[in-house]
Design a protein around this motif. Structure first.
Motif, mmCIF file in Angstrom:
data_model
loop_
_atom_site.group_PDB
_atom_site.id
_atom_site.type_symbol
_atom_site.label_atom_id
_atom_site.label_comp_id
_atom_site.label_asym_id
_atom_site.label_seq_id
_atom_site.Cartn_x
_atom_site.Cartn_y
_atom_site.Cartn_z
ATOM 1 N N ARG A 82 0.836 -1.203 0.000
ATOM 2 C CA ARG A 82 0.000 0.000 0.000
ATOM 3 C C ARG A 82 0.864 1.243 0.000
ATOM 4 O O ARG A 82 1.933 1.277 0.598
ATOM 5 N N CYS A 130 -7.174 3.407 4.367
ATOM 6 C CA CYS A 130 -6.593 2.081 4.120
ATOM 7 C C CYS A 130 -7.501 1.058 4.799
ATOM 8 O O CYS A 130 -7.833 1.202 5.971
ATOM 9 N N SER A 131 -7.910 0.034 4.058
ATOM 10 C CA SER A 131 -8.785 -0.986 4.649
ATOM 11 C C SER A 131 -8.675 -2.297 3.896
ATOM 12 O O SER A 131 -8.332 -2.316 2.711
ATOM 13 N N ASP A 132 -8.988 -3.391 4.589
ATOM 14 C CA ASP A 132 -8.993 -4.698 3.933
ATOM 15 C C ASP A 132 -10.072 -4.759 2.857
ATOM 16 O O ASP A 132 -9.894 -5.418 1.834
ATOM 17 N N LYS A 133 -11.190 -4.068 3.089
ATOM 18 C CA LYS A 133 -12.283 -4.061 2.122
ATOM 19 C C LYS A 133 -11.835 -3.457 0.771
ATOM 20 O O LYS A 133 -12.285 -3.873 -0.280
ATOM 21 N N ARG A 165 -8.639 -3.438 -0.292
ATOM 22 C CA ARG A 165 -7.309 -3.960 -0.590
ATOM 23 C C ARG A 165 -7.019 -4.108 -2.085
ATOM 24 O O ARG A 165 -5.959 -3.721 -2.563
#
Length: 190
Positions: free
Chosen positions: A132, A173-176, A178
């Motif tokens: 990221r 920033c998030s896993d969703k 990614r």
């Protein structure tokens, strides 16, 4: 006879050797060092890949407009997608040809990505963490491709390339997100 022979040699070179070297690889070096594309890792809706891009093409490139992602320009003119690899390692997303760096005017969510002087401003500094690109001034914010589907570019509508583009902004920033936030520097040749 000799002219025909030389013509035959050039025909062989053009048909056999030239296709192994895409146009992008043949473009003159800017003299600024190793250059790479900044490419999203996931294919999303473009199997050729999406790379950070300045809107416009060649003489119509507009460094004052917000940046987008565009079909990676592996085999066509691509100075508007090239980044300085050495600067990347120092936290600057520098576009060599234009001597400008990627940044934002604000660390707010959905701030547009712009080009500005590479002057060390924290709004133009990035940290590369697990793929990221996090804004140094707000590490919870990442370089993020928009949720909308890619659309044909003006050139993509009229040319056989069918290139597409999509928005680019700063987002949490998030896993969703990614798949829309993990980047890698990619060689100029596929």
């Amino acid at each position: 006879m000799r002219v025909k022979f030389i013509g035959l040699i050039w025909a062989i070179i053009i048909t056999v050797v030239a296709p192994a070297f895409p146009v992008a690889a043949q473009a003159p070096d800017t003299g600024k060092g190793m250059e790479v594309f900044l490419k999203i890792k996931a294919p999303l809706d473009e199997p050729r890949g999406l790379c950070v891009d300045i809107p416009g093409h060649k003489a119509r490139v507009n460094v004052k407009r917000s940046l987008v992602v565009h079909t990676c320009k592996w085999t066509i003119w691509n100075f508007d997608e090239r980044f300085d690899l050495a600067a990347f390692g120092k936290g600057n997303l520098r576009m060599s040809r234009y001597d400008l760096c990627l940044g934002v005017n604000s660390k707010d969510k959905m701030s547009k990505i712009v080009l500005a002087a590479c002057d060390g401003d924290p709004l133009r500094q990035w940290k590369y963490v697990e793929g990221r690109l996090q804004l140094a001034a707000a590490p919870e914010m990442c370089l993020t491709i928009g949720r909308e589907p890619s659309e044909l570019t003006p050139g993509g509508r009229r040319l056989p390339s069918k290139n597409v583009a999509r928005s680019l902004a700063l987002d949490t920033c998030s896993d969703k997100a990614r798949d829309r936030q993990v980047w890698h520097p990619a060689a100029l040749r596929q």
